[in-house]
Each structure stands twice: as C-alpha cells, then as structure tokens.
Design a protein around this motif. Structure first.
Motif, PDB file in Angstrom:
ATOM      1  N   GLN A   2       0.856  -1.188   0.000  1.00 48.20           N
ATOM      2  CA  GLN A   2       0.000   0.000   0.000  1.00 48.20           C
ATOM      3  C   GLN A   2       0.893   1.239   0.000  1.00 48.20           C
ATOM      4  O   GLN A   2       1.875   1.296   0.740  1.00 48.20           O
ATOM      5  N   LEU A   3       0.547   2.186  -0.842  1.00 49.98           N
ATOM      6  CA  LEU A   3       1.306   3.424  -0.958  1.00 49.98           C
ATOM      7  C   LEU A   3       0.381   4.606  -0.719  1.00 49.98           C
ATOM      8  O   LEU A   3      -0.713   4.652  -1.295  1.00 49.98           O
ATOM      9  N   GLN A   4       0.830   5.534   0.092  1.00 51.36           N
ATOM     10  CA  GLN A   4       0.033   6.714   0.413  1.00 51.36           C
ATOM     11  C   GLN A   4       0.884   7.940   0.159  1.00 51.36           C
ATOM     12  O   GLN A   4       1.829   8.206   0.899  1.00 51.36           O
ATOM     13  N   CYS A  21       5.759   9.700   0.465  1.00 47.83           N
ATOM     14  CA  CYS A  21       5.048   8.478   0.114  1.00 47.83           C
ATOM     15  C   CYS A  21       5.331   7.442   1.192  1.00 47.83           C
ATOM     16  O   CYS A  21       6.480   7.055   1.396  1.00 47.83           O
ATOM     17  N   ALA A  23       4.978   3.698   2.542  1.00 45.59           N
ATOM     18  CA  ALA A  23       4.807   2.352   2.000  1.00 45.59           C
ATOM     19  C   ALA A  23       4.585   1.345   3.116  1.00 45.59           C
ATOM     20  O   ALA A  23       5.179   1.455   4.190  1.00 45.59           O
ATOM     21  N   SER A  24       3.742   0.362   2.851  1.00 51.10           N
ATOM     22  CA  SER A  24       3.511  -0.698   3.817  1.00 51.10           C
ATOM     23  C   SER A  24       3.152  -1.983   3.077  1.00 51.10           C
ATOM     24  O   SER A  24       2.751  -1.953   1.920  1.00 51.10           O
ATOM     25  N   GLY A  25       3.339  -3.105   3.747  1.00 49.85           N
ATOM     26  CA  GLY A  25       2.885  -4.369   3.199  1.00 49.85           C
ATOM     27  C   GLY A  25       3.945  -5.241   2.577  1.00 49.85           C
ATOM     28  O   GLY A  25       3.656  -6.347   2.140  1.00 49.85           O
ATOM     29  N   TYR A 113       2.811  -1.377  -8.029  1.00 44.99           N
ATOM     30  CA  TYR A 113       1.851  -0.765  -7.115  1.00 44.99           C
ATOM     31  C   TYR A 113       1.945   0.751  -7.204  1.00 44.99           C
ATOM     32  O   TYR A 113       3.037   1.305  -7.367  1.00 44.99           O
ATOM     33  N   GLY A 115       0.386   4.634  -5.613  1.00 46.78           N
ATOM     34  CA  GLY A 115      -0.357   5.405  -4.639  1.00 46.78           C
ATOM     35  C   GLY A 115      -1.505   6.130  -5.318  1.00 46.78           C
ATOM     36  O   GLY A 115      -1.669   6.077  -6.536  1.00 46.78           O
ATOM     37  N   GLN A 116      -2.272   6.857  -4.520  1.00 43.87           N
ATOM     38  CA  GLN A 116      -3.495   7.475  -5.020  1.00 43.87           C
ATOM     39  C   GLN A 116      -3.267   8.805  -5.714  1.00 43.87           C
ATOM     40  O   GLN A 116      -4.162   9.311  -6.368  1.00 43.87           O
TER      41      GLN A 116
END
Length: 124
Positions: A2-4, A21, A23-25, A113, A115-116
């Motif tokens: 997941q990227l935010q 940014c 990052a997780s997961g 992947y 981000g939004q």
C-alpha cells in the motif's frame, strides 16, 4: 503493498514542496521506488526513481537539478523534494513501487503498485 502519497498543494513559481510516500505491506528495503506525474491532457510520465538502497537515482531531464528523490528505510518513506517549481510542473504526482527490481525503471509498466496521487499546482 500500500502506498500513500501526500504533500501536494498550491505554490507560486519558484517555490518548493516536498512530497512524501508512505509504504507498507512488503519489505520496503528490497525494491525500487519511483515518482510519476500526469498533467491534464497528457500521459503519465516518470519524474524520478530510486534504487532499493538509495544508491542509484534517476531524474527526467525536465526536473534534473531541481528535484531530489530520497528514501528512509527505517520509516518506509520515499520523498520528492521539489525546488524552483514551474507552472509546467503542475500535475497529479504518484508514487509507485517496483517489487521485481532493485534499480529504478523509467516506464509505467515496470511498476507494480501505485499510490493514489497528490495534486501539485504551481501558479505563475
């Protein structure tokens, strides 16, 4: 993964912004990261990329010397420091992760992947 992405906003020409940014997961230290942008009516384009350990970076010609990409493995963060911003830098900025490579790619399809996106608007 997941990227935010965050940190976008409105700034005058010549100003600065720092995008982040989170990052997780996945094991953050094992894969390359990149920043892309998409302006209205244009295709998404690469802005900058960084290798898994930060030892190698890539910049598009249009931002070289003005933007700096970096990463913090302890915080699972990637940053894009943007200085001397120009109106033509106005776009939605996306961070992306390439889990299959340790060095940064320059094409969209290389990244797994996304981000939004965060809006950057530079006024003249």
């Amino acid at each position: 993964v997941q990227l935010q992405a965050s940190g976008g906003g409105l700034v005058q020409a010549g100003g600065s912004l720092r995008l982040s940014c989170a990052a997780s997961g996945a094991t953050f230290r094992s894969y390359a990261m990149g920043w892309f942008r998409q302006a209205p009516g244009h295709d998404r384009e690469v802005v900058a990329g960084i290798s898994y350990n930060g030892g190698s970076t890539y910049y598009a010609d249009s931002v070289s010397g003005r933007f700096t990409i970096s990463r913090d493995g302890a915080k699972n963060m990637v940053y894009l420091q943007m200085n001397s911003l120009k109106p033509e830098d106005t776009a939605i900025y996306y961070c992306a992760a390439d889990l299959s490579e340790t060095t940064p790619g320059t094409l969209e399809f290389m990244y797994d992947y996304w981000g939004q996106g965060t809006q950057v608007t530079v006024s003249s």
